[in-house]
Write an enzyme that holds these catalytic residues in place. Structure first.
Site, PDB file in Angstrom:
ATOM      1  CD  GLU A 331      -2.883  -1.355   2.282  1.00  0.00           C
ATOM      2  OE1 GLU A 331      -2.710  -0.597   3.257  1.00  0.00           O
ATOM      3  OE2 GLU A 331      -3.744  -2.232   2.235  1.00  0.00           O
ATOM      4  CD  GLU A 433      -5.060  -7.728   0.894  1.00  0.00           C
ATOM      5  OE1 GLU A 433      -5.884  -7.081   1.576  1.00  0.00           O
ATOM      6  OE2 GLU A 433      -3.838  -7.493   0.911  1.00  0.00           O
TER       7      GLU A 433
END
Length: 556
Positions: A331, A433
């Site tokens: 991220e 995910e």
């Protein structure tokens, strides 16, 4: 902004408005074409502009348009008669004047709701950048406006060319998904049966059984699967891929400086090894300060640099060759803990060190809100592409695109358009995910999950899918597949339905007059049993991706 007020604004600022009509697509086939480079001239509009027509003449949309320098808005398309049941793909080319680059958002405003993002592009001056996205309406709309918004609101001039809006019915979209699956996930096979002297054997019995799948589809697991035979059986019967939810993260493996704890990760690794399940490594670093070990947050300068080096060395040495992938710096588009403290090249150094430590692992960027929405200005598709190119240009061996996929209500045409742009990089794309927000009820979660999985599996550039559904006694992060007693929830039923759909069920037939038996099978490993008279032979076959028919010769 209401549609009436918005139209008044358009008139006041003398925007060029196009009055458009609706027409059915000519053949229903989707165009995967996309671009991420800025071009000196725009390419022709996809679908010849689709349902965008200049006035009532039906002429192609011109490559360039007259624009006015407003600082916020650009030329707009006005469309009529948009249908709730239709998927719309939108694309165009954008060029700026008045600034070097800016994030431009295409937005849709309808007569029944506010405006929404339908695509973004990081546009530049002096060249044309490609925007690709789309939308599905909550309800039909008599009139709507597609306009362009400058994210930083600085004064600039936006030019638009090659606009295209193409409708697809639900049946057309599903047809294209199935065609893509046939081309990318399946392959034709011909089994030739002969005796020891080469004589063709006619009417020999052939039984085909798929024993493993090539396409990786799996889920996150946690230490709750250890010592839980029911959970282990449920998982191993379904999935051929896994990722550890938290057990490899730095806060789990070294909660206190110098005190290593790999017990949970080792136990999970034993489980996946025992069940021949491939596993992703998640993650080496996480740029989010809140998920960084507290003792690391207090480090600065050389102390932090040494801690980072030890983290990579310890983790990658211990597990060298065990994990197919590593999410190197998680991220990094949203957070910058390490880059803020170690400099802008910190991520590049992470990738270099990880590559040296485990050269056979595929190294990934991993990010959220790239595929889920286009409203997050930190993680638009072009922002992701730009960051990835920066790392590669700096020498990083970066070989994988990780898309988390934490969806609310999915926008499937937008999702496909973003995948098309990412596919231009020619790197494997993984959904890492996937889940659906728990703000929806169980049946709605299952419905949206099916939409996302069908779109991901059918896209030719997607190489694998991971669900974020690790089971805990108090539930899952956002979405579970079963309850704690391993009884399927609606989402689990959806997964089971798709797993059954995406496998070659046992086939039985007889060879023809040429001694051959042909079938179309999903990619993977196969067991082929041939019986003729009182003789029997078993052969095993790999079916990898390929354009040619796979030939298998069996002697009985």
């Amino acid at each position: 902004m209401g549609i009436a007020l918005f139209l008044e604004v358009l008139l006041l600022i003398e925007l060029l408005t196009f009055m458009l009509c609706i027409a059915a697509p000519s053949n229903g086939w989707y165009d995967y074409t996309a671009y991420t480079e800025c071009k000196s001239e725009p390419e022709p509009a996809l679908y010849n502009g689709g349902i965008l027509k200049y006035g009532d003449s039906g002429d192609e949309v011109p490559f360039t348009y007259q624009t006015t320098e407003t600082g916020v808005y650009s030329p707009a398309f006005v469309v009529y008669g948009l249908n709730q049941s239709t998927k719309y793909t939108f694309s165009c080319w954008i060029k700026l004047e008045g600034t070097y680059s800016s994030l431009i958002t295409a937005r849709l405003s309808t007569d029944s709701s506010g405006n929404r993002c339908i695509g973004t592009v990081l546009a530049q001056s002096g060249c044309w950048s490609f925007l690709k996205g789309g939308f599905v309406l909550d309800s039909s709309s008599q009139s709507a406006v597609i306009f362009f918004h400058n994210a930083d609101r600085n004064a600039l001039k936006i030019s638009v060319a090659g606009g295209s809006l193409q409708p697809f019915s639900t049946e057309q979209w599903a047809m294209h998904q199935q065609d893509s699956i046939r081309k990318r996930r399946k392959r034709a096979v011909t089994v030739h049966v002969a005796d020891s002297r080469g004589n063709r054997l006619i009417n020999a019995s052939v039984t085909v059984q798929q024993i493993s799948k090539e396409f990786p589809l799996g889920s996150a697991i946690a230490d709750t699967i250890v010592g839980n035979p029911a959970y282990q059986s449920w998982f191993a019967e379904r999935f051929n891929a896994a990722v550890f939810e938290n057990e490899l993260k730095w806060y789990a493996t070294e909660p206190v400086a110098g005190l290593m704890n790999y017990d949970s990760a080792d136990q999970l690794l034993d489980f996946v090894r025992a069940n021949r399940i491939m596993v992703r490594g998640h993650n080496i670093f996480w740029e989010n300060q809140e998920t960084t070990p507290s003792w690391v947050r207090n480090l600065t300068g050389d102390d932090l640099r040494n801690a980072v080096k030890n983290r990579i060395t310890n983790l990658m040495t211990r597990y060298k060759g065990e994990f197919a992938h590593w999410d190197v710096n998680n991220e990094m588009l949203h957070y910058n803990f390490y880059e803020q403290r170690l400099g802008p090249n910190a991520s590049l150094e992470f990738f270099d060190t990880a590559q040296d430590a485990d050269p056979l692992a595929t190294l990934f960027m991993n990010e959220y809100n790239v595929i889920e929405t286009c409203d997050d200005t930190f993680s638009t598709v072009d922002t992701y592409v730009t960051r990835l190119k920066e790392l590669k240009n700096g020498g990083a061996i970066l070989e994988g695109i990780g898309l988390e996929g934490h969806f609310s209500r999915p926008n499937i045409p937008l999702m496909r358009g973003i995948l098309d742009k990412l596919a231009t990089l020619n790197l494997p794309i993984w959904f890492t995910e996937i889940d659906i927000s728990n703000s929806f009820d169980a049946h709605t979660q299952a419905q949206y999950l099916e939409e996302v999985l069908r779109e991901a599996y059918s896209h030719p550039s997607v190489s694998g899918i991971m669900l974020w559904t690790a089971m805990h006694q108090n539930g899952c992060y956002q979405m579970c597949l079963t309850d704690w007693n391993m009884r399927n929830l609606p989402t689990g039923d959806t997964v089971d339905m798709l797993l059954q759909e995406w496998v070659t069920n046992q086939l039985t037939g007889a060879t023809d007059i040429h001694g051959s038996y042909s079938f179309l099978g999903f990619l993977g490993e196969y067991k082929v049993t041939v019986n003729y008279a009182n003789r029997s032979t078993v052969a095993f076959m790999s079916l990898p991706q390929g354009a040619e028919t796979r030939q298998l010769n069996v002697q009985v």
